[in-house]
Design a protein around this motif. Structure first.
Motif, PDB file in Angstrom:
ATOM      1  N   ARG A  15      29.099  31.160  18.757  1.00 33.55           N
ATOM      2  CA  ARG A  15      29.520  31.780  17.491  1.00 33.55           C
ATOM      3  C   ARG A  15      30.814  32.571  17.651  1.00 33.55           C
ATOM      4  NH1 ARG A  15      23.490  33.391  15.627  1.00 33.55           N
ATOM      5  NH2 ARG A  15      23.106  31.514  14.394  1.00 33.55           N
ATOM      6  N   ASP A  58      30.605  24.415  14.669  1.00 38.15           N
ATOM      7  CA  ASP A  58      29.720  24.513  13.504  1.00 38.15           C
ATOM      8  C   ASP A  58      28.590  23.499  13.604  1.00 38.15           C
ATOM      9  OD1 ASP A  58      30.984  26.589  12.176  1.00 38.15           O
ATOM     10  OD2 ASP A  58      32.178  25.272  10.888  1.00 38.15           O
ATOM     11  N   GLU A  59      28.914  22.294  14.032  1.00 35.31           N
ATOM     12  CA  GLU A  59      27.900  21.242  14.149  1.00 35.31           C
ATOM     13  C   GLU A  59      26.896  21.565  15.251  1.00 35.31           C
ATOM     14  OE1 GLU A  59      25.860  17.880  13.049  1.00 35.31           O
ATOM     15  OE2 GLU A  59      27.549  18.810  12.008  1.00 35.31           O
ATOM     16  N   SER A  62      24.656  24.361  13.603  1.00 36.69           N
ATOM     17  CA  SER A  62      23.820  23.858  12.501  1.00 36.69           C
ATOM     18  C   SER A  62      23.935  22.340  12.424  1.00 36.69           C
ATOM     19  CB  SER A  62      24.270  24.464  11.175  1.00 36.69           C
ATOM     20  OG  SER A  62      24.188  25.853  11.203  1.00 36.69           O
ATOM     21  N   THR A  65      24.255  19.561   9.029  1.00 39.34           N
ATOM     22  CA  THR A  65      24.481  20.219   7.739  1.00 39.34           C
ATOM     23  C   THR A  65      25.933  20.098   7.275  1.00 39.34           C
ATOM     24  OG1 THR A  65      24.905  22.340   8.791  1.00 39.34           O
ATOM     25  CG2 THR A  65      22.638  21.895   8.127  1.00 39.34           C
TER      26      THR A  65
END
Length: 70
Positions: A15, A58-59, A62, A65
């Motif tokens: 993150r 990001d993948e 999550s 999505t």
């Protein structure tokens, strides 16, 4: 890198990296090296690279999505 980290620490690190890439993609934050490029082509390539890095992270965070189409 020989540290053993748990899943929570790994997710925290991912993150942080994603947020850093998003800042760089937006043109904010401190750049690596001596400064921002004054060459528009290089700056554009940098934005694309950081965008791709952010999308990958990001993948990972999550899965499934995010849109696969642009």
């Amino acid at each position: 890198m020989s540290d053993v980290v748990d899943a929570d620490e790994l997710l925290r690190r991912i993150r942080v990296a994603r947020d850093w890439a998003a800042e760089r993609e937006a043109g904010t934050g401190n750049p690596i090296g001596t400064g921002e490029s004054t060459d528009p082509l290089t700056a554009g390539v940098d934005r694309v690279v950081f965008s791709v890095v952010r999308e990958v992270l990001d993948e990972i965070i999550s899965p499934g999505t995010h849109s696969r189409q642009r």
